[in-house]
Design a protein around this motif. Sequence first.
Motif, PDB file in Angstrom:
ATOM      1  N   TRP A   1      24.026  16.459  -8.317  1.00  0.00           N
ATOM      2  CA  TRP A   1      22.661  16.001  -8.051  1.00  0.00           C
ATOM      3  C   TRP A   1      21.705  17.185  -7.994  1.00  0.00           C
ATOM      4  CZ3 TRP A   1      20.204  16.108  -2.852  1.00  0.00           C
ATOM      5  CH2 TRP A   1      18.956  15.465  -2.841  1.00  0.00           C
ATOM      6  N   PHE A   2      20.601  17.073  -8.687  1.00  0.00           N
ATOM      7  CA  PHE A   2      19.559  18.087  -8.620  1.00  0.00           C
ATOM      8  C   PHE A   2      18.219  17.388  -8.498  1.00  0.00           C
ATOM      9  CE2 PHE A   2      19.469  16.880 -13.017  1.00  0.00           C
ATOM     10  CZ  PHE A   2      18.155  17.053 -13.425  1.00  0.00           C
ATOM     11  N   VAL A   3      17.216  18.125  -8.045  1.00  0.00           N
ATOM     12  CA  VAL A   3      15.867  17.580  -7.897  1.00  0.00           C
ATOM     13  C   VAL A   3      14.920  18.425  -8.729  1.00  0.00           C
ATOM     14  CG1 VAL A   3      14.010  17.017  -6.295  1.00  0.00           C
ATOM     15  CG2 VAL A   3      16.401  16.767  -5.572  1.00  0.00           C
ATOM     16  N   ALA A   4      14.194  17.782  -9.625  1.00  0.00           N
ATOM     17  CA  ALA A   4      13.256  18.493 -10.491  1.00  0.00           C
ATOM     18  C   ALA A   4      12.030  18.947  -9.698  1.00  0.00           C
ATOM     19  CB  ALA A   4      12.835  17.587 -11.642  1.00  0.00           C
ATOM     20  N   TRP A   5      11.238  19.818 -10.285  1.00  0.00           N
ATOM     21  CA  TRP A   5      10.033  20.322  -9.632  1.00  0.00           C
ATOM     22  C   TRP A   5       9.088  19.180  -9.290  1.00  0.00           C
ATOM     23  CZ3 TRP A   5       9.771  24.985  -7.655  1.00  0.00           C
ATOM     24  CH2 TRP A   5      10.582  26.001  -8.184  1.00  0.00           C
ATOM     25  N   HIS A   6       8.595  19.175  -8.047  1.00  0.00           N
ATOM     26  CA  HIS A   6       7.694  18.111  -7.610  1.00  0.00           C
ATOM     27  C   HIS A   6       6.995  18.519  -6.316  1.00  0.00           C
ATOM     28  CE1 HIS A   6      11.140  17.461  -4.988  1.00  0.00           C
ATOM     29  NE2 HIS A   6      10.372  16.702  -4.215  1.00  0.00           N
ATOM     30  N   GLN A   7       5.976  17.759  -5.945  1.00  0.00           N
ATOM     31  CA  GLN A   7       5.365  17.824  -4.619  1.00  0.00           C
ATOM     32  C   GLN A   7       5.711  16.537  -3.885  1.00  0.00           C
ATOM     33  OE1 GLN A   7       1.400  18.255  -6.430  1.00  0.00           O
ATOM     34  NE2 GLN A   7       1.102  20.105  -5.193  1.00  0.00           N
ATOM     35  N   ASP A   8       5.669  16.550  -2.556  1.00  0.00           N
ATOM     36  CA  ASP A   8       5.880  15.325  -1.773  1.00  0.00           C
ATOM     37  C   ASP A   8       4.524  14.641  -1.598  1.00  0.00           C
ATOM     38  OD1 ASP A   8       8.571  15.873  -1.589  1.00  0.00           O
ATOM     39  OD2 ASP A   8       8.402  16.877   0.353  1.00  0.00           O
ATOM     40  N   LEU A   9       4.261  13.652  -2.432  1.00  0.00           N
ATOM     41  CA  LEU A   9       2.919  13.067  -2.516  1.00  0.00           C
ATOM     42  C   LEU A   9       2.783  11.731  -1.805  1.00  0.00           C
ATOM     43  CD1 LEU A   9       2.046  13.849  -6.260  1.00  0.00           C
ATOM     44  CD2 LEU A   9       1.388  15.124  -4.204  1.00  0.00           C
ATOM     45  N   THR A  10       3.843  11.255  -1.140  1.00  0.00           N
ATOM     46  CA  THR A  10       3.744   9.961  -0.471  1.00  0.00           C
ATOM     47  C   THR A  10       4.048  10.073   1.019  1.00  0.00           C
ATOM     48  OG1 THR A  10       6.058   9.357  -0.876  1.00  0.00           O
ATOM     49  CG2 THR A  10       4.443   8.769  -2.580  1.00  0.00           C
ATOM     50  N   ILE A  11       3.598   9.074   1.751  1.00  0.00           N
ATOM     51  CA  ILE A  11       3.939   8.916   3.156  1.00  0.00           C
ATOM     52  C   ILE A  11       4.629   7.566   3.325  1.00  0.00           C
ATOM     53  CG2 ILE A  11       2.064  10.388   3.989  1.00  0.00           C
ATOM     54  CD1 ILE A  11       0.469   7.806   4.596  1.00  0.00           C
TER      55      ILE A  11
ATOM     56  N   ARG B   1       0.579  19.083 -11.278  1.00  0.00           N
ATOM     57  CA  ARG B   1       1.536  18.380 -12.125  1.00  0.00           C
ATOM     58  C   ARG B   1       2.555  19.346 -12.728  1.00  0.00           C
ATOM     59  NH1 ARG B   1       0.986  13.552 -10.000  1.00  0.00           N
ATOM     60  NH2 ARG B   1      -1.156  12.755 -10.137  1.00  0.00           N
ATOM     61  N   THR B   2       3.779  18.858 -12.862  1.00  0.00           N
ATOM     62  CA  THR B   2       4.861  19.693 -13.376  1.00  0.00           C
ATOM     63  C   THR B   2       4.525  20.286 -14.731  1.00  0.00           C
ATOM     64  OG1 THR B   2       6.431  18.256 -12.220  1.00  0.00           O
ATOM     65  CG2 THR B   2       7.326  19.734 -13.887  1.00  0.00           C
ATOM     66  N   GLU B   3       3.908  19.477 -15.579  1.00  0.00           N
ATOM     67  CA  GLU B   3       3.599  19.955 -16.924  1.00  0.00           C
ATOM     68  C   GLU B   3       2.506  21.030 -16.931  1.00  0.00           C
ATOM     69  OE1 GLU B   3       1.415  16.001 -16.250  1.00  0.00           O
ATOM     70  OE2 GLU B   3       3.397  16.865 -15.844  1.00  0.00           O
ATOM     71  N   SER B   4       1.845  21.216 -15.777  1.00  0.00           N
ATOM     72  CA  SER B   4       0.793  22.229 -15.687  1.00  0.00           C
ATOM     73  C   SER B   4       1.299  23.580 -15.178  1.00  0.00           C
ATOM     74  CB  SER B   4      -0.328  21.738 -14.760  1.00  0.00           C
ATOM     75  OG  SER B   4      -0.901  20.536 -15.252  1.00  0.00           O
ATOM     76  N   ILE B   5       2.568  23.648 -14.776  1.00  0.00           N
ATOM     77  CA  ILE B   5       3.101  24.897 -14.240  1.00  0.00           C
ATOM     78  C   ILE B   5       3.108  25.974 -15.334  1.00  0.00           C
ATOM     79  CG2 ILE B   5       5.092  26.058 -13.211  1.00  0.00           C
ATOM     80  CD1 ILE B   5       5.948  23.366 -12.051  1.00  0.00           C
ATOM     81  N   ASP B   6       2.482  27.079 -15.047  1.00  0.00           N
ATOM     82  CA  ASP B   6       2.453  28.206 -15.982  1.00  0.00           C
ATOM     83  C   ASP B   6       3.450  29.253 -15.503  1.00  0.00           C
ATOM     84  OD1 ASP B   6       1.974  30.311 -17.656  1.00  0.00           O
ATOM     85  OD2 ASP B   6      -0.166  30.494 -17.203  1.00  0.00           O
ATOM     86  N   TRP B   7       4.641  29.265 -16.117  1.00  0.00           N
ATOM     87  CA  TRP B   7       5.684  30.180 -15.666  1.00  0.00           C
ATOM     88  C   TRP B   7       5.422  31.619 -16.072  1.00  0.00           C
ATOM     89  CZ3 TRP B   7       8.389  28.748 -11.810  1.00  0.00           C
ATOM     90  CH2 TRP B   7       8.733  27.410 -11.638  1.00  0.00           C
ATOM     91  N   ASN B   8       4.331  31.850 -16.782  1.00  0.00           N
ATOM     92  CA  ASN B   8       3.922  33.230 -17.055  1.00  0.00           C
ATOM     93  C   ASN B   8       3.274  33.873 -15.827  1.00  0.00           C
ATOM     94  OD1 ASN B   8       4.683  33.390 -19.846  1.00  0.00           O
ATOM     95  ND2 ASN B   8       2.946  32.046 -20.311  1.00  0.00           N
TER      96      ASN B   8
END
Length: 239
Positions: A101-111, A174-181
């Motif tokens: 089990w792994f968890v992809a990059w994310h923020q905790d956006l819910t309560i 958003r994950t797709e916005s991460i700039d790993w540079n």
Amino acid sequence: MVDLTNLQQDLINNGFTIVDEVFTCNEVKVLIDIIDNTDQSGIVFRKTDDLFAIRRFFIEVPGIYSLVFNDRLRSVIKSLFGNDYFVVKSIYFDKPGKSNWFVAWHQDLTISVDKKIDLPGYGPCTIKPNQYAVQPPITILEDNFTVRIHLDDTDEGNGALKVIPGSHLKGIYRTESIDWNTEVENVCNVKAGGVMIMRPLLMHASSRTTTNKKRRVVHIEFSRYSLPDGINWAEKASY
């Protein structure tokens, strides 16, 4: 002695901090024994080969609340955040030694709330066992915090959290916005008995287990917000 100034700066600048030796070896053993001896047949107990989880942890595991909130943990929380916060969510995660089990990059956006209701600024809503998850206004997410109590030594080999320091300051990221540079990944190694404190908007992930070592964590979320009329926190409790 814990350097609170450094912890506060870590939270402000990086979105997380780690405090060692909040629980003794014996206290950790007692917590594990209580969990292992709890009736695990309810619908909030999730069991697979890769993960064992207990939602509504404090409700489903009677008697453990006062042991989790020992004097050291209470002191750290109150020193960093004051007296206005309360518990709003609790989960226990057990990642077995052979877990894929792994968890992809994310923020905790819910309560977690007690019912589904249409309210301005709240949504969308998803259903989970005995509770609902909804995305609140970002002001709530920016103010909330999470405490993760580690019951095992944790590193990248058994699924320690990986985080992007400072990402909690970027709003909804958003994950797709991460700039790993420009972004730098940080692995949060925590010894058994230590805690990691983090902001929900901190971008985080975890890898598969590669060392056959368990990773057991008690995850507790805190807030000081009153929700609008019509909904309540699913697990609101003082500490």
